[in-house]
Design an enzyme around this catalytic site. Structure first.
Site, PDB file in Angstrom:
ATOM      1  CD  GLU A  30      -1.990   2.317   1.626  1.00  0.00           C
ATOM      2  OE1 GLU A  30      -1.183   3.046   0.948  1.00  0.00           O
ATOM      3  OE2 GLU A  30      -2.692   2.477   2.555  1.00  0.00           O
ATOM      4  CB  CYS A  51      -2.385   6.699   2.143  1.00  0.00           C
ATOM      5  SG  CYS A  51      -0.692   6.301   3.081  1.00  0.00           S
TER       6      CYS A  51
END
Length: 480
Positions: free
Chosen positions: A248, A282
């Protein structure tokens, strides 16, 4: 264990390191004041060996589903009971406002409740008939997972990435970001109290040692959350060792406001998404893309909400935005801001940060930019928003897909069919319509393009780091 001091570094921008040999270790720092919090020695090679042997030899993978659910439920209880102390440590180490630190612990508790309830169905073997034979697909643990995680959500990152794997029967060796080593130690203690020894263990190691751990024969898979640059190194190391890898790698998420959007609601959501966790998420709304017909109205609604943000001591209950987690992060964000302004960007809204040279402070702001702005091409990790406009849906979609990242996105429209049609064209691991991007234990999370691969959370996260083993049984033991 061999080769613990060589290899390619796989983590970047962590805490302060110093010393060599037995004196090497980590110094954690309060980003609001610059004051030292604590010192931690690096885990010795012989202790790393002991951790790996314990993880590989753990009976956890042979435990019943009922025992796993009970332990996960117990984890939720412990987190709820220790909420205040764990949240206070997160605030000290990261600068996260205390209200948001508590919310992070609460989210972890909710995920524990979800998996304790739903795990039996996720692990239930699937049985079906193949030409008269009985076929079964069962979820089998793969072994020890090395998890290399960042600092921005010290608890949620662990729960999000590793609780599904633990539910599948895997054990975990955690290498957390150095700047949150205190929280990493607390993670190890809480998991030990909930699951017993060997299910999740923390090691304090530098980049070279982390790289060597990936190749260790006792490690079955690796997960990494962080930058795409470092993620490429992790993937290369895992690929060379033929290990499963889940990445990720952040994003530059578009927040798309269509011409028929509810403008006040969209503006409020944009501010919440961009500045939550001091802008260090994020899946924050990093690129706000607004239809030309409603641009002026949107800016008029956005600016007052930005200027009302309270910037200050993260331990103060009233604070909305604290410092960045580290000085190097602040310096990088300042450089991006300077480049954006030099290229013709215009500040639309700004809130002055405290004048404290020792702290990692940055003034939250939103900048109107043109197509060549660094704020549209690169990820900005902090309280700095970029806003631009598009003539129509096609241009807005083109803007959204122009980034090399593809983690999440948000589309705003009063017409659900309109929003769905636009969302279908977005290149991202997730699209949220009329709500901000947020991870949820009931949904898979992960990205495409430079945002990585693999999925976490939900049943998808349980299966991602498991062996989906096929079994075919011929009735009567005969042949056909």
């Amino acid at each position: 264990m061999t080769g613990v001091t060589g290899g390619t570094g796989v983590t970047g921008g962590t805490g302060v390191t110093g010393g060599t040999g037995a004196d090497a270790g980590v110094v954690t720092v309060n980003p609001a004041t610059g004051e030292e919090l604590d010192r931690y020695p690096y885990t010795r090679p012989e202790d790393i060996d002991r951790v790996l042997d314990t993880a590989a030899g753990s009976p956890w993978g042979r435990s019943s589903v009922e025992r796993r659910c009970a332990a996960i439920s117990r984890l939720g209880d412990i987190l709820a009971h220790r909420r205040e102390s764990l949240a206070a440590l997160v605030t000290l180490e990261t600068g996260k406002p205390i209200r948001q630190a508590r919310a992070e612990i609460d989210k972890c508790v909710g995920a524990c409740r979800f998996y304790a309830d739903q795990l039996p169905g996720m692990l239930r073997p699937e049985t079906f008939d193949i030409d008269g034979d009985t076929a079964v697909v069962r979820v089998v643990p793969i072994g020890v997972v090395l998890s290399i995680l960042p600092w921005n959500y010290p608890w949620w990152q662990v729960i999000r990435a590793m609780l599904p794997a633990i539910g599948a029967g895997d054990t975990v060796v955690l290498k957390h970001a150095e700047s949150v080593t205190g929280s990493a130690m607390a993670v190890a203690e809480v998991f030990r109290d909930a699951f017993g020894a060997g299910v999740l263990q923390t090691v304090v190691v530098g980049p070279a040692t982390a790289s060597e751990l990936i190749a260790d024969r006792r490690i079955a898979a690796v997960t990494f959350t962080g930058s795409d640059r470092v993620g490429a190194l992790v993937a290369a190391r895992a690929g060379a060792a033929i290990k499963k890898c889940v990445l990720e790698l952040g994003g530059s998420d578009p927040f798309i406001v269509l011409a028929d959007a509810d403008i006040p609601a969209a503006a409020a959501a944009a501010v919440e998404s961009r500045f939550l966790n001091n802008g260090q998420s994020c899946i924050a709304a990093k690129r706000i893309l607004v239809h030309r017909d409603v641009y002026d109205e949107f800016v008029a609604a956005l600016v007052p909400q930005v200027t009302r943000l309270v910037v200050g001591d993260p331990a103060d209950e009233r604070t909305d935005v604290g410092p960045l987690a580290r000085h190097d992060l602040r310096d990088s964000l300042r450089e991006q801001r300077s480049r954006a302004l030099a290229a013709g960007g215009r500040i639309l809204a700004e809130v002055a940060a405290p004048e404290a040279a020792a702290g990692a402070w940055f003034s939250p702001s939103v900048i109107e930019v043109e197509s060549d702005s660094v704020l549209l091409s690169d990820e900005t990790f902090g309280p700095l928003g970029a806003i631009t406009t598009g003539a129509d849906d096609d241009e807005l979609v083109a803007w959204a897909n122009s980034s090399r990242y593809g983690l999440s996105s948000s589309v705003w429209s009063a017409d659900d069919d309109h929003a769905m049609a636009v969302s279908a064209r977005i290149q991202a691991g997730a699209v949220f319509v009329n709500t901000i991007s947020a991870t949820d234990p009931r949904l898979p999370t992960g990205g495409v393009k430079a945002s990585g691969y693999g999925r976490e959370l939900g049943r998808w996260g349980v299966h991602e780091l498991a062996n989906l083993q096929a079994l075919r049984i011929r009735a009567g033991g005969g042949t056909r």
